[in-house]
Write an enzyme that holds these catalytic residues in place. Structure first.
Site, PDB file in Angstrom:
ATOM      1  N   SER A 225     -11.575 -14.218  -3.809  1.00 34.87           N
ATOM      2  CA  SER A 225     -11.111 -14.228  -5.202  1.00 34.87           C
ATOM      3  C   SER A 225     -11.731 -15.380  -5.968  1.00 34.87           C
ATOM      4  O   SER A 225     -12.034 -16.443  -5.394  1.00 34.87           O
ATOM      5  CB  SER A 225      -9.593 -14.408  -5.179  1.00 34.87           C
ATOM      6  OG  SER A 225      -9.122 -14.729  -6.462  1.00 34.87           O
TER       7      SER A 225
ATOM      8  N   ALA B   8      -6.064  -6.910   3.331  1.00 35.29           N
ATOM      9  CA  ALA B   8      -4.599  -6.917   3.478  1.00 35.29           C
ATOM     10  C   ALA B   8      -4.054  -8.316   3.229  1.00 35.29           C
ATOM     11  O   ALA B   8      -3.836  -9.084   4.161  1.00 35.29           O
ATOM     12  CB  ALA B   8      -4.218  -6.441   4.878  1.00 35.29           C
TER      13      ALA B   8
ATOM     14  N   TYR C  20      -2.226 -19.255  -3.292  1.00 36.99           N
ATOM     15  CA  TYR C  20      -2.969 -18.012  -3.057  1.00 36.99           C
ATOM     16  C   TYR C  20      -4.470 -18.308  -2.919  1.00 36.99           C
ATOM     17  O   TYR C  20      -5.117 -17.889  -1.951  1.00 36.99           O
ATOM     18  CB  TYR C  20      -2.705 -17.049  -4.219  1.00 36.99           C
ATOM     19  CG  TYR C  20      -3.695 -15.937  -4.337  1.00 36.99           C
ATOM     20  CD1 TYR C  20      -3.684 -14.881  -3.438  1.00 36.99           C
ATOM     21  CD2 TYR C  20      -4.665 -15.943  -5.349  1.00 36.99           C
ATOM     22  CE1 TYR C  20      -4.617 -13.852  -3.543  1.00 36.99           C
ATOM     23  CE2 TYR C  20      -5.586 -14.926  -5.465  1.00 36.99           C
ATOM     24  CZ  TYR C  20      -5.562 -13.890  -4.557  1.00 36.99           C
ATOM     25  OH  TYR C  20      -6.490 -12.886  -4.661  1.00 36.99           O
TER      26      TYR C  20
ATOM     27  N   ARG D  86     -10.954 -13.337 -19.894  1.00 37.66           N
ATOM     28  CA  ARG D  86     -11.199 -13.032 -18.483  1.00 37.66           C
ATOM     29  C   ARG D  86     -12.361 -12.062 -18.350  1.00 37.66           C
ATOM     30  O   ARG D  86     -12.687 -11.325 -19.286  1.00 37.66           O
ATOM     31  CB  ARG D  86      -9.954 -12.384 -17.837  1.00 37.66           C
ATOM     32  CG  ARG D  86      -8.757 -13.303 -17.723  1.00 37.66           C
ATOM     33  CD  ARG D  86      -8.969 -14.376 -16.672  1.00 37.66           C
ATOM     34  NE  ARG D  86      -7.849 -15.283 -16.569  1.00 37.66           N
ATOM     35  CZ  ARG D  86      -7.672 -16.354 -17.341  1.00 37.66           C
ATOM     36  NH1 ARG D  86      -8.541 -16.638 -18.294  1.00 37.66           N
ATOM     37  NH2 ARG D  86      -6.642 -17.151 -17.154  1.00 37.66           N
TER      38      ARG D  86
ATOM     39  N   LEU E 223      -2.501  -8.066 -16.443  1.00 38.75           N
ATOM     40  CA  LEU E 223      -2.478  -7.686 -17.861  1.00 38.75           C
ATOM     41  C   LEU E 223      -2.575  -6.176 -18.117  1.00 38.75           C
ATOM     42  O   LEU E 223      -1.725  -5.618 -18.816  1.00 38.75           O
ATOM     43  CB  LEU E 223      -3.614  -8.426 -18.598  1.00 38.75           C
ATOM     44  CG  LEU E 223      -3.722  -8.101 -20.088  1.00 38.75           C
ATOM     45  CD1 LEU E 223      -2.470  -8.515 -20.838  1.00 38.75           C
ATOM     46  CD2 LEU E 223      -4.949  -8.782 -20.685  1.00 38.75           C
TER      47      LEU E 223
ATOM     48  N   PHE F  51       0.682 -14.400 -23.210  1.00 35.54           N
ATOM     49  CA  PHE F  51       1.006 -15.763 -22.778  1.00 35.54           C
ATOM     50  C   PHE F  51       0.049 -16.793 -23.390  1.00 35.54           C
ATOM     51  O   PHE F  51      -0.957 -17.150 -22.786  1.00 35.54           O
ATOM     52  CB  PHE F  51       0.972 -15.856 -21.251  1.00 35.54           C
ATOM     53  CG  PHE F  51       1.964 -14.952 -20.562  1.00 35.54           C
ATOM     54  CD1 PHE F  51       3.265 -14.819 -21.035  1.00 35.54           C
ATOM     55  CD2 PHE F  51       1.601 -14.238 -19.419  1.00 35.54           C
ATOM     56  CE1 PHE F  51       4.177 -13.989 -20.396  1.00 35.54           C
ATOM     57  CE2 PHE F  51       2.508 -13.407 -18.771  1.00 35.54           C
ATOM     58  CZ  PHE F  51       3.796 -13.283 -19.266  1.00 35.54           C
TER      59      PHE F  51
ATOM     60  N   LYS G 187      -7.263 -17.977   0.366  1.00 41.35           N
ATOM     61  CA  LYS G 187      -8.550 -17.258   0.328  1.00 41.35           C
ATOM     62  C   LYS G 187      -9.683 -18.198   0.756  1.00 41.35           C
ATOM     63  O   LYS G 187     -10.598 -17.814   1.489  1.00 41.35           O
ATOM     64  CB  LYS G 187      -8.811 -16.718  -1.079  1.00 41.35           C
ATOM     65  CG  LYS G 187      -7.876 -15.595  -1.475  1.00 41.35           C
ATOM     66  CD  LYS G 187      -8.235 -14.300  -0.760  1.00 41.35           C
ATOM     67  CE  LYS G 187      -7.267 -13.176  -1.024  1.00 41.35           C
ATOM     68  NZ  LYS G 187      -7.531 -11.967  -0.282  1.00 41.35           N
TER      69      LYS G 187
ATOM     70  N   ASN H 146     -11.460 -10.286 -12.397  1.00 45.80           N
ATOM     71  CA  ASN H 146     -10.232  -9.513 -12.659  1.00 45.80           C
ATOM     72  C   ASN H 146     -10.433  -8.020 -12.423  1.00 45.80           C
ATOM     73  O   ASN H 146     -11.074  -7.348 -13.221  1.00 45.80           O
ATOM     74  CB  ASN H 146      -9.749  -9.787 -14.083  1.00 45.80           C
ATOM     75  CG  ASN H 146      -9.208 -11.199 -14.228  1.00 45.80           C
ATOM     76  OD1 ASN H 146      -9.897 -12.166 -13.930  1.00 45.80           O
ATOM     77  ND2 ASN H 146      -7.975 -11.320 -14.658  1.00 45.80           N
TER      78      ASN H 146
ATOM     79  N   GLY I 119       0.846  -1.196   0.000  1.00 49.20           N
ATOM     80  CA  GLY I 119       0.000   0.000   0.000  1.00 49.20           C
ATOM     81  C   GLY I 119       0.882   1.247   0.000  1.00 49.20           C
ATOM     82  O   GLY I 119       2.066   1.170   0.330  1.00 49.20           O
TER      83      GLY I 119
ATOM     84  N   ASP J  79      -2.972 -21.022 -16.176  1.00 47.21           N
ATOM     85  CA  ASP J  79      -4.000 -20.128 -16.724  1.00 47.21           C
ATOM     86  C   ASP J  79      -5.145 -20.930 -17.349  1.00 47.21           C
ATOM     87  O   ASP J  79      -4.934 -21.626 -18.347  1.00 47.21           O
ATOM     88  CB  ASP J  79      -3.391 -19.236 -17.831  1.00 47.21           C
ATOM     89  CG  ASP J  79      -2.774 -17.957 -17.307  1.00 47.21           C
ATOM     90  OD1 ASP J  79      -3.047 -17.596 -16.146  1.00 47.21           O
ATOM     91  OD2 ASP J  79      -2.030 -17.323 -18.068  1.00 47.21           O
TER      92      ASP J  79
HETATM   93  N1  UFG Z   1      -1.338 -11.978 -19.473  1.00 47.14           N
HETATM   94  C1  UFG Z   1      -0.506 -11.872 -20.571  1.00 47.14           C
HETATM   95  N2  UFG Z   1       0.620 -11.107 -20.442  1.00 47.14           N
HETATM   96  C2  UFG Z   1       0.954 -10.462 -19.285  1.00 47.14           C
HETATM   97  C3  UFG Z   1       0.080 -10.577 -18.166  1.00 47.14           C
HETATM   98  C4  UFG Z   1      -1.056 -11.355 -18.309  1.00 47.14           C
HETATM   99  O1  UFG Z   1      -0.758 -12.444 -21.645  1.00 47.14           O
HETATM  100  O2  UFG Z   1       2.003  -9.825 -19.232  1.00 47.14           O
HETATM  101  C5  UFG Z   1      -2.568 -12.797 -19.617  1.00 47.14           C
HETATM  102  C6  UFG Z   1      -2.601 -13.961 -18.636  1.00 47.14           C
HETATM  103  O3  UFG Z   1      -1.897 -15.061 -19.142  1.00 47.14           O
HETATM  104  C7  UFG Z   1      -4.113 -14.185 -18.519  1.00 47.14           C
HETATM  105  C8  UFG Z   1      -4.705 -12.779 -18.662  1.00 47.14           C
HETATM  106  O4  UFG Z   1      -3.676 -11.995 -19.280  1.00 47.14           O
HETATM  107  O5  UFG Z   1      -4.552 -14.963 -19.587  1.00 47.14           O
HETATM  108  C9  UFG Z   1      -5.058 -12.152 -17.316  1.00 47.14           C
HETATM  109  O6  UFG Z   1      -3.946 -12.283 -16.477  1.00 47.14           O
HETATM  110  P1  UFG Z   1      -3.792 -11.500 -15.085  1.00 47.14           P
HETATM  111  O7  UFG Z   1      -2.454 -11.857 -14.523  1.00 47.14           O
HETATM  112  O8  UFG Z   1      -4.094 -10.054 -15.282  1.00 47.14           O
HETATM  113  O9  UFG Z   1      -4.974 -12.074 -14.202  1.00 47.14           O
HETATM  114  P2  UFG Z   1      -5.349 -13.566 -13.790  1.00 47.14           P
HETATM  115  O10 UFG Z   1      -6.619 -13.909 -14.525  1.00 47.14           O
HETATM  116  O11 UFG Z   1      -4.231 -14.502 -13.937  1.00 47.14           O
HETATM  117  O12 UFG Z   1      -5.604 -13.407 -12.228  1.00 47.14           O
HETATM  118  C10 UFG Z   1      -6.343 -12.332 -11.683  1.00 47.14           C
HETATM  119  C11 UFG Z   1      -5.783 -11.988 -10.310  1.00 47.14           C
HETATM  120  C12 UFG Z   1      -5.968 -13.159  -9.377  1.00 47.14           C
HETATM  121  C13 UFG Z   1      -7.430 -13.574  -9.357  1.00 47.14           C
HETATM  122  C14 UFG Z   1      -7.933 -13.813 -10.758  1.00 47.14           C
HETATM  123  C15 UFG Z   1      -9.413 -14.065 -10.713  1.00 47.14           C
HETATM  124  O13 UFG Z   1      -4.400 -11.645 -10.433  1.00 47.14           O
HETATM  125  O14 UFG Z   1      -5.569 -12.753  -8.089  1.00 47.14           O
HETATM  126  O15 UFG Z   1      -7.682 -12.689 -11.575  1.00 47.14           O
HETATM  127  O16 UFG Z   1      -9.975 -14.104 -11.977  1.00 47.14           O
HETATM  128  F1  UFG Z   1      -7.567 -14.691  -8.645  1.00 47.14           F
END
Ligand code: UFG
Length: 325
Positions: A115, A72, A139, A219, A188, A206, A143, A168, A36, A283
């Protein structure tokens, strides 16, 4: 109502604090400032610097409050698999300390930042709250454990809770009242933004071989101000004497990684330097929410979560930090 926002200097916590203040509630923020930031604090809210691992500090911060919002927690999925000990300490021991302090101080209402990670690999694309709970990362496990702890403290100590299972979280307050950028973001949209402002040379998508229309993951992106609004509603719901609940918060719509990049390019009129890369471990191809329960019980619907608004409000804050971008 006087509300203690634990983790209120963080990205989501500061938006929650703002929504509570806007609703005329008294807000006390408790935060150890590990992730924070002071820039996210509001002059109208009292601030107590402290850690949830410090039982005395927590108990003291809880004096005279009617309810607690607990945000937190450590939240990087990948890190939780490499350093489960950090997540066990902060997310589990911290949560037990928080519940025990509530018991000692006689605080009865808790809104918890949960989450979609509690579900694990989706067995069907749109997840409702009845979907099996099988987290696939540490993680998500922390939760889910907290949700289970709260069920017991409800039964044994009468603490009523709402666990909000975010999908997300994206976007920033439209009035630019929250200005802190997350440090070293992995999610992302911040990664797209950092690429646009030159903080990163390039970014990686990715995986483009998923079973989705364009091959990239889908997402459910929900604006953080919509999430914050749900916290206010959850506190009102609890103070009206209702039963504990776990509720999804998402839009029910999905966007692919490529759609996120291309919409950003269109809305901001800028090119994002991206490359295709192999899949990231863990993922799922598609993750979307059914949030009917939150609509029914909290009368909550997302109002700020259209993609263009999400992108514009995020860019606004990045521009404050990178005025030449
Ligand atoms: N992605 C990329 N490139 C990047 C970052 C992400 O292609 O540099 C892709 C990931 O592979 C995924 C999508 O973008 O397909 C979303 O990725 P995020 O990391 O933004 O989010 P996640 O869906 O992995 O996870 C998020 C939170 C988690 C939560 C989840 C719930 O980070 O804490 O959403 O849906 F649990």
């Amino acid at each position: 109502m006087r509300i203690l926002v634990v983790g209120g200097a963080g990205y989501i916590g500061s938006h929650v604090a703002k929504s509570l203040l806007d609703e005329g509630m008294d807000v006390r923020v408790f935060d150890d400032l590990s992730t924070g930031q002071r820039i996210n604090l509001f002059p109208k809210a009292e601030f107590v610097e402290g850690s949830i691992l410090d039982k005395n500090a927590l108990e003291k911060a809880m004096q005279g409050v009617d309810g607690v919002v607990h945000l937190a927690a450590k939240k990087a999925v990948g890190e939780s698999m490499e350093h489960p000990e950090l997540y066990a300490e902060n997310n589990l021991i911290g949560a037990v300390n928080l519940l025990n302090a509530m018991v000692t101080q006689g605080v009865k209402y808790l809104v918890f930042s949960s989450s979609a990670a509690v579900y694990g690999m989706p067995q069907y694309p749109k997840l409702d709250e009845n979907h099996p709970l099988n987290p696939i990362n540490f993680y998500g496990f922390t939760k889910l454990e907290m949700e289970r702890l709260m069920q017991w403290y409800d039964r044994l100590k009468g603490i009523k809770f709402v666990a909000l299972r975010y999908f997300n979280a994206v976007g920033y307050d439209a009035g630019c009242n929250v200005r802190g950028l997350e440090k070293k973001p992995q999610n992302l949209l911040p990664v797209i933004m950092e690429t646009l402002v030159g903080q990163r040379k390039e970014m990686f998508v990715f995986g483009d071989d998923y079973d989705t229309p364009d091959g990239t993951c889908i997402r459910d992106y929900i604006h953080v101000s919509d999430l914050a609004d749900a916290h206010v509603r959850a506190l009102r719901y609890l103070s009206a004497g209702n039963e504990s609940q776990s509720l999804n918060l998402g839009t029910g719509r999905g966007n692919s990684v490529l759609e996120m990049i291309q919409t950003t390019e269109r809305v901001l009129g800028k090119k994002v330097n991206y490359k295709m890369a192999p899949r990231r471990a863990g993922d799922p191809a598609v993750l979307m929410a059914v949030s009917d329960k939150a609509t029914q019980l909290l009368h909550w619907t997302p109002k700020q979560s259209d993609l263009e608004n999400i992108i514009r409000t995020t860019w606004q804050v990045y521009r404050l930090h990178y005025p030449n971008a």
